[in-house]
Motif scaffolding. Structure first.
Motif, short mmCIF file in Angstrom:
data_model
loop_
_atom_site.label_atom_id
_atom_site.label_comp_id
_atom_site.label_asym_id
_atom_site.label_seq_id
_atom_site.Cartn_x
_atom_site.Cartn_y
_atom_site.Cartn_z
N SER A 52 0.92 -1.15 0.00
CA SER A 52 -0.24 0.06 0.10
C SER A 52 0.87 1.28 -0.02
CB SER A 52 -0.92 -0.01 1.19
OG SER A 52 -1.57 1.15 1.33
N SER A 56 -1.36 7.79 -3.05
CA SER A 56 -1.65 6.92 -3.97
C SER A 56 -1.37 7.12 -5.33
CB SER A 56 -3.27 6.27 -3.85
OG SER A 56 -4.05 7.33 -4.04
N ASP A 96 -1.71 -3.17 -3.42
CA ASP A 96 -2.91 -3.30 -2.49
C ASP A 96 -3.85 -2.24 -2.52
OD1 ASP A 96 -5.07 -4.20 -0.78
OD2 ASP A 96 -3.70 -4.10 1.03
N ASP A 97 -4.91 -2.20 -3.29
CA ASP A 97 -5.85 -1.12 -3.46
C ASP A 97 -6.99 -1.05 -2.68
OD1 ASP A 97 -6.93 -3.13 -4.84
OD2 ASP A 97 -7.57 -2.12 -6.51
N SER A 98 -6.79 -1.90 -1.54
CA SER A 98 -8.15 -1.88 -0.71
C SER A 98 -8.54 -0.63 0.14
CB SER A 98 -7.97 -3.24 0.49
OG SER A 98 -6.88 -2.88 1.20
N ASP A 100 -7.98 2.24 -1.20
CA ASP A 100 -8.68 3.01 -2.22
C ASP A 100 -10.09 2.77 -2.48
OD1 ASP A 100 -6.27 4.50 -2.89
OD2 ASP A 100 -5.70 3.50 -4.25
N TYR A 101 -10.29 1.47 -2.53
CA TYR A 101 -11.68 0.87 -2.39
C TYR A 101 -12.47 1.33 -1.46
CZ TYR A 101 -15.50 -2.64 -2.90
OH TYR A 101 -16.33 -3.50 -3.25
N LEU A 102 -12.00 1.21 -0.17
CA LEU A 102 -12.81 1.58 0.91
C LEU A 102 -13.13 3.15 0.91
CD1 LEU A 102 -10.99 -0.31 3.85
CD2 LEU A 102 -13.31 -0.60 2.83
N GLU A 103 -12.24 4.17 0.53
CA GLU A 103 -12.47 5.41 0.31
C GLU A 103 -13.51 5.76 -0.85
OE1 GLU A 103 -8.74 7.40 -0.58
OE2 GLU A 103 -8.04 7.04 1.42
N ASN A 104 -13.41 4.94 -1.87
CA ASN A 104 -14.58 5.15 -2.73
C ASN A 104 -16.06 4.66 -2.38
OD1 ASN A 104 -15.71 5.64 -5.52
ND2 ASN A 104 -15.08 3.39 -5.97
N ILE A 105 -15.89 3.77 -1.28
CA ILE A 105 -17.35 3.26 -0.93
C ILE A 105 -17.78 4.26 0.17
CG2 ILE A 105 -18.37 1.64 0.54
CD1 ILE A 105 -17.04 -0.62 -0.81
#
Length: 111
Positions: A52, A56, A96-98, A100-105
């Protein structure tokens, strides 16, 4: 199903890789690289490290730099774990883009 041996080696490699990246990124002052996880193959010959990167925006550039110095990183890792492991696994690095995924959600839920 991950064996106990795989789990122990994964944790050891994650800890030592984190220390290597911390020392390297201390020189840059603007980028933080975190090892979010390591998965080791059943025969212990390949280790997949998930990184991570903060910020980013620099992640692809940093990942390419890390992949270019992969042999040096493996050598440094071997120096640190030479008494725990007989053979140092081949290293593969992935983003690991998890986060970024959480921020998007969170952004979508905030709307």
């Amino acid at each position: 199903m991950e064996s106990t041996r795989q789990a122990k080696i994964s944790r050891l490699l994650q800890k030592e890789l984190s220390e290597i990246f911390r020392a390297q990124t201390a020189k840059t002052h603007s980028v933080i690289v975190t090892v979010s996880g390591v998965r080791v193959s059943p025969d212990l010959s390949v280790a997949k490290a998930y990184l991570s990167v903060f910020p980013s925006e620099k992640a692809p550039e940093i990942l390419e730099s890390i992949k270019a110095s992969q042999k040096t990183i493996r050598y440094e890792l071997g120096e640190k774990v030479r008494f725990q492991l007989r053979k140092i696994p081949e290293l593969q690095f992935f983003l690991d883009d998890s986060l970024d995924y959480l921020e998007n959600i969170d952004a979508l839920l905030g709307k």
